[in-house]
Design a protein around this motif. Structure first.
Motif, PDB file in Angstrom:
ATOM      1  N   THR A 146     -13.608  14.318  -3.207  1.00  0.00           N
ATOM      2  CA  THR A 146     -12.429  13.449  -3.138  1.00  0.00           C
ATOM      3  C   THR A 146     -12.532  12.519  -1.940  1.00  0.00           C
ATOM      4  O   THR A 146     -12.187  11.336  -2.024  1.00  0.00           O
ATOM      5  CB  THR A 146     -11.140  14.301  -3.061  1.00  0.00           C
ATOM      6  N   LEU A 147     -13.035  13.028  -0.833  1.00  0.00           N
ATOM      7  CA  LEU A 147     -13.232  12.208   0.368  1.00  0.00           C
ATOM      8  C   LEU A 147     -14.203  11.064   0.078  1.00  0.00           C
ATOM      9  O   LEU A 147     -13.934   9.907   0.405  1.00  0.00           O
ATOM     10  CB  LEU A 147     -13.757  13.085   1.508  1.00  0.00           C
ATOM     11  N   TYR A 148     -15.345  11.385  -0.562  1.00  0.00           N
ATOM     12  CA  TYR A 148     -16.306  10.350  -0.962  1.00  0.00           C
ATOM     13  C   TYR A 148     -15.658   9.333  -1.903  1.00  0.00           C
ATOM     14  O   TYR A 148     -15.837   8.122  -1.761  1.00  0.00           O
ATOM     15  CB  TYR A 148     -17.504  10.968  -1.686  1.00  0.00           C
ATOM     16  N   SER A 149     -14.917   9.832  -2.878  1.00  0.00           N
ATOM     17  CA  SER A 149     -14.285   8.970  -3.866  1.00  0.00           C
ATOM     18  C   SER A 149     -13.334   7.969  -3.204  1.00  0.00           C
ATOM     19  O   SER A 149     -13.349   6.779  -3.513  1.00  0.00           O
ATOM     20  CB  SER A 149     -13.537   9.834  -4.887  1.00  0.00           C
ATOM     21  N   TRP A 150     -12.495   8.450  -2.284  1.00  0.00           N
ATOM     22  CA  TRP A 150     -11.567   7.558  -1.599  1.00  0.00           C
ATOM     23  C   TRP A 150     -12.312   6.570  -0.713  1.00  0.00           C
ATOM     24  O   TRP A 150     -11.909   5.409  -0.590  1.00  0.00           O
ATOM     25  CB  TRP A 150     -10.552   8.354  -0.779  1.00  0.00           C
ATOM     26  N   SER A 151     -13.399   6.993  -0.103  1.00  0.00           N
ATOM     27  CA  SER A 151     -14.185   6.086   0.731  1.00  0.00           C
ATOM     28  C   SER A 151     -14.707   4.912  -0.098  1.00  0.00           C
ATOM     29  O   SER A 151     -14.614   3.748   0.313  1.00  0.00           O
ATOM     30  CB  SER A 151     -15.351   6.847   1.383  1.00  0.00           C
ATOM     31  N   ARG A 152     -15.243   5.225  -1.287  1.00  0.00           N
ATOM     32  CA  ARG A 152     -15.732   4.169  -2.186  1.00  0.00           C
ATOM     33  C   ARG A 152     -14.571   3.317  -2.692  1.00  0.00           C
ATOM     34  O   ARG A 152     -14.642   2.091  -2.716  1.00  0.00           O
ATOM     35  CB  ARG A 152     -16.479   4.786  -3.372  1.00  0.00           C
ATOM     36  N   ARG A 153     -13.506   3.990  -3.086  1.00  0.00           N
ATOM     37  CA  ARG A 153     -12.339   3.293  -3.652  1.00  0.00           C
ATOM     38  C   ARG A 153     -11.751   2.287  -2.654  1.00  0.00           C
ATOM     39  O   ARG A 153     -11.330   1.195  -3.028  1.00  0.00           O
ATOM     40  CB  ARG A 153     -11.300   4.350  -4.011  1.00  0.00           C
ATOM     41  N   LEU A 154     -11.743   2.674  -1.375  1.00  0.00           N
ATOM     42  CA  LEU A 154     -11.182   1.817  -0.339  1.00  0.00           C
ATOM     43  C   LEU A 154     -12.197   0.810   0.206  1.00  0.00           C
ATOM     44  O   LEU A 154     -11.858  -0.027   1.041  1.00  0.00           O
ATOM     45  CB  LEU A 154     -10.642   2.674   0.814  1.00  0.00           C
TER      46      LEU A 154
ATOM     47  N   MET B  31       0.855  -1.173   0.000  1.00  0.00           N
ATOM     48  CA  MET B  31       0.000   0.000   0.000  1.00  0.00           C
ATOM     49  C   MET B  31       0.906   1.243   0.000  1.00  0.00           C
ATOM     50  O   MET B  31       1.805   1.356   0.816  1.00  0.00           O
ATOM     51  CB  MET B  31      -0.881  -0.021   1.253  1.00  0.00           C
ATOM     52  N   ASP B  32       0.657   2.143  -0.942  1.00  0.00           N
ATOM     53  CA  ASP B  32       1.501   3.334  -1.022  1.00  0.00           C
ATOM     54  C   ASP B  32       1.103   4.362   0.039  1.00  0.00           C
ATOM     55  O   ASP B  32       0.073   4.248   0.696  1.00  0.00           O
ATOM     56  CB  ASP B  32       1.473   3.936  -2.425  1.00  0.00           C
ATOM     57  N   GLU B  33       1.947   5.368   0.200  1.00  0.00           N
ATOM     58  CA  GLU B  33       1.768   6.393   1.242  1.00  0.00           C
ATOM     59  C   GLU B  33       0.456   7.155   1.076  1.00  0.00           C
ATOM     60  O   GLU B  33      -0.256   7.404   2.049  1.00  0.00           O
ATOM     61  CB  GLU B  33       2.958   7.366   1.220  1.00  0.00           C
ATOM     62  N   SER B  34       0.107   7.499  -0.147  1.00  0.00           N
ATOM     63  CA  SER B  34      -1.131   8.236  -0.409  1.00  0.00           C
ATOM     64  C   SER B  34      -2.350   7.429   0.031  1.00  0.00           C
ATOM     65  O   SER B  34      -3.269   7.955   0.658  1.00  0.00           O
ATOM     66  CB  SER B  34      -1.236   8.581  -1.898  1.00  0.00           C
ATOM     67  N   THR B  35      -2.352   6.143  -0.269  1.00  0.00           N
ATOM     68  CA  THR B  35      -3.461   5.271   0.123  1.00  0.00           C
ATOM     69  C   THR B  35      -3.560   5.173   1.638  1.00  0.00           C
ATOM     70  O   THR B  35      -4.651   5.235   2.209  1.00  0.00           O
ATOM     71  CB  THR B  35      -3.297   3.870  -0.500  1.00  0.00           C
ATOM     72  N   ARG B  36      -2.421   5.065   2.303  1.00  0.00           N
ATOM     73  CA  ARG B  36      -2.414   4.996   3.770  1.00  0.00           C
ATOM     74  C   ARG B  36      -2.987   6.285   4.368  1.00  0.00           C
ATOM     75  O   ARG B  36      -3.772   6.244   5.308  1.00  0.00           O
ATOM     76  CB  ARG B  36      -1.008   4.767   4.295  1.00  0.00           C
ATOM     77  N   ILE B  37      -2.582   7.424   3.819  1.00  0.00           N
ATOM     78  CA  ILE B  37      -3.075   8.717   4.314  1.00  0.00           C
ATOM     79  C   ILE B  37      -4.582   8.808   4.145  1.00  0.00           C
ATOM     80  O   ILE B  37      -5.305   9.208   5.064  1.00  0.00           O
ATOM     81  CB  ILE B  37      -2.361   9.881   3.594  1.00  0.00           C
ATOM     82  N   TRP B  38      -5.070   8.420   2.962  1.00  0.00           N
ATOM     83  CA  TRP B  38      -6.514   8.512   2.714  1.00  0.00           C
ATOM     84  C   TRP B  38      -7.297   7.487   3.525  1.00  0.00           C
ATOM     85  O   TRP B  38      -8.403   7.764   3.991  1.00  0.00           O
ATOM     86  CB  TRP B  38      -6.815   8.404   1.217  1.00  0.00           C
TER      87      TRP B  38
ATOM     88  N   ASP C 265      -6.561   6.464   6.513  1.00  0.00           N
ATOM     89  CA  ASP C 265      -6.632   7.051   7.851  1.00  0.00           C
ATOM     90  C   ASP C 265      -7.637   8.207   7.873  1.00  0.00           C
ATOM     91  O   ASP C 265      -8.448   8.317   8.790  1.00  0.00           O
ATOM     92  CB  ASP C 265      -5.240   7.551   8.272  1.00  0.00           C
ATOM     93  N   ARG C 266      -7.583   9.051   6.853  1.00  0.00           N
ATOM     94  CA  ARG C 266      -8.481  10.207   6.787  1.00  0.00           C
ATOM     95  C   ARG C 266      -9.943   9.766   6.704  1.00  0.00           C
ATOM     96  O   ARG C 266     -10.804  10.293   7.404  1.00  0.00           O
ATOM     97  CB  ARG C 266      -8.119  11.086   5.599  1.00  0.00           C
ATOM     98  N   VAL C 267     -10.228   8.783   5.861  1.00  0.00           N
ATOM     99  CA  VAL C 267     -11.608   8.294   5.707  1.00  0.00           C
ATOM    100  C   VAL C 267     -12.088   7.662   7.014  1.00  0.00           C
ATOM    101  O   VAL C 267     -13.227   7.878   7.438  1.00  0.00           O
ATOM    102  CB  VAL C 267     -11.720   7.313   4.519  1.00  0.00           C
ATOM    103  N   ALA C 268     -11.222   6.900   7.679  1.00  0.00           N
ATOM    104  CA  ALA C 268     -11.597   6.290   8.959  1.00  0.00           C
ATOM    105  C   ALA C 268     -11.918   7.376   9.994  1.00  0.00           C
ATOM    106  O   ALA C 268     -12.899   7.267  10.740  1.00  0.00           O
ATOM    107  CB  ALA C 268     -10.480   5.384   9.466  1.00  0.00           C
ATOM    108  N   ARG C 269     -11.098   8.436  10.040  1.00  0.00           N
ATOM    109  CA  ARG C 269     -11.366   9.528  10.976  1.00  0.00           C
ATOM    110  C   ARG C 269     -12.667  10.238  10.640  1.00  0.00           C
ATOM    111  O   ARG C 269     -13.424  10.629  11.524  1.00  0.00           O
ATOM    112  CB  ARG C 269     -10.198  10.517  11.007  1.00  0.00           C
ATOM    113  N   TRP C 270     -12.960  10.382   9.335  1.00  0.00           N
ATOM    114  CA  TRP C 270     -14.227  11.001   8.913  1.00  0.00           C
ATOM    115  C   TRP C 270     -15.403  10.155   9.413  1.00  0.00           C
ATOM    116  O   TRP C 270     -16.328  10.672  10.021  1.00  0.00           O
ATOM    117  CB  TRP C 270     -14.262  11.141   7.395  1.00  0.00           C
TER     118      TRP C 270
END
Length: 113
Positions: free
Chosen positions: A35-43, A1-8, A10-15
């Motif tokens: 973008t927050l919604y997009s990462w939530s779906r993506r993950l 898992m790359d750094e960007s994915t890890r950051i997102w 964590d961010r989505v979990a906090r949201w």
């Protein structure tokens, strides 16, 4: 898992844990709500599933409310509403208040989510 994915992740979990809307949380984080919604779906992180797993102890506690009789209006008491917390903190709300700002203050004080 790359750094960007890890950051997102964590961010989505906090949201999801915060209970805030995507718009409010994204604004606090300085990111775009879409973008927050997009990462939530993506993950594959479903907000409803996360809420079911979260502990009920994180809900705000109910506090007793005492309605005081109206006092005589003085030049220094131009507030339309006054909220007095058990610790003595007072929030005075003027007659022409901004609802979004008041909501942010209440959230910051640990109130409604």
């Amino acid at each position: 898992m790359d750094e960007s994915t890890r950051i997102w992740r964590d961010r989505v979990a906090r949201w999801h844990k915060s209970g805030h809307s995507a718009r409010v949380f994204a604004e606090q984080e300085g990111v775009n709500a879409g973008t927050l919604y997009s990462w939530s779906r993506r993950l594959g992180m479903q907000r409803s599933e996360y809420r079911q797993r979260s502990e009920k102890a994180t809900l705000p506690a109910l506090l007793p409310v005492v309605v005081a009789p109206p006092a005589a209006t003085t030049p220094s008491s131009s507030a339309a509403l006054e909220i007095v917390f058990p610790d003595g903190a007072v929030v005075r709300v003027p007659p022409t208040f901004d609802e979004d700002t008041l909501a942010r203050v209440v959230r910051a004080l640990g109130g409604a989510r």
